[in-house]
Design an enzyme around this catalytic site. Structure first.
Site, short mmCIF file in Angstrom:
data_model
loop_
_atom_site.label_atom_id
_atom_site.label_comp_id
_atom_site.label_asym_id
_atom_site.label_seq_id
_atom_site.Cartn_x
_atom_site.Cartn_y
_atom_site.Cartn_z
N PRO A 135 -15.48 35.80 -5.02
CA PRO A 135 -14.55 35.66 -6.16
C PRO A 135 -14.37 34.26 -6.74
CG PRO A 135 -13.31 35.81 -4.14
CD PRO A 135 -14.77 36.00 -3.76
N CYS A 136 -15.43 33.70 -7.27
CA CYS A 136 -15.32 32.38 -7.90
C CYS A 136 -14.46 32.44 -9.17
CB CYS A 136 -16.69 31.78 -8.18
SG CYS A 136 -17.72 32.76 -9.25
N HIS A 137 -14.21 33.64 -9.68
CA HIS A 137 -13.32 33.78 -10.84
C HIS A 137 -11.88 33.39 -10.48
CE1 HIS A 137 -13.27 37.74 -8.82
NE2 HIS A 137 -11.99 37.79 -9.19
#
Length: 178
Positions: A135-137
């Site tokens: 989850p780099c978002h």
């Protein structure tokens, strides 16, 4: 053998690539997950075998996530991708809980690269081959602003909205669980 498939999603058609694995649930270890139009995406299908069935378990988890029913993926990632530093950054990103965010600076602190290392952390996050499932978002600017996302800022905003992380009490530099 490297295999691939596509999966429909609210973000468009996702391209999944993986390695056949006897130990992975569903028989496939994920190598990459790319969004339509993603910067630096693994778009080429050359040299890969189409195998939609190899990704049934992963596709099911993605559907459950997009339906708001899944908050944590249990997907085996293929080993060997990225540098040691990138893998440290990616592990720190994986620790950010669903519905929360962390700043690039907080991730830099977690991997021992505070200060000037923030830019290197941003670069490592930008090279994440597993969008959505890693989850780099959930990584944002120290001021709470949405910054950079290989899948595009509208998709980053949509994902954070899905997770309920856009409210004023949810978004912030210090919400990463220690």
């Amino acid at each position: 053998m490297t295999v691939y498939a596509t999966v429909d999603s609210p973000l468009g058609e996702l391209l999944l690539a993986g390695e056949e694995s006897a130990t992975a649930v569903g028989g496939t270890a994920l190598v990459s997950l790319s969004l339509p139009g993603q910067k630096g995406a693994a778009e080429s299908r050359h040299g890969r075998r189409f195998a939609a069935g190899a990704f049934e378990e992963i596709a099911g988890q993605l559907r459950a996530y997009f339906d708001g029913e899944l908050t944590r993926f249990s997907i085996e990632f293929a080993p060997g991708s990225g540098t040691d530093f990138q893998r440290r950054v990616w592990r720190a990103v994986e620790e950010i809980p669903y519905g929360r965010t962390a700043s690039y600076g907080r991730i830099a602190e977690r991997v021992g690269a505070a200060g000037a290392g923030v830019r290197a952390v941003g670069t490592a996050i930008g090279r994440n081959p597993l969008l959505v499932v890693r989850p780099c978002h959930r990584v944002i600017g120290a001021d709470g602003a949405l910054r950079g996302y290989a899948g595009g800022l509208p998709n980053k905003e949509w994902l954070l909205g899905l997770e309920g992380a856009l409210g004023p009490t949810r978004v912030g530099a210090g919400t990463l669980v220690p």
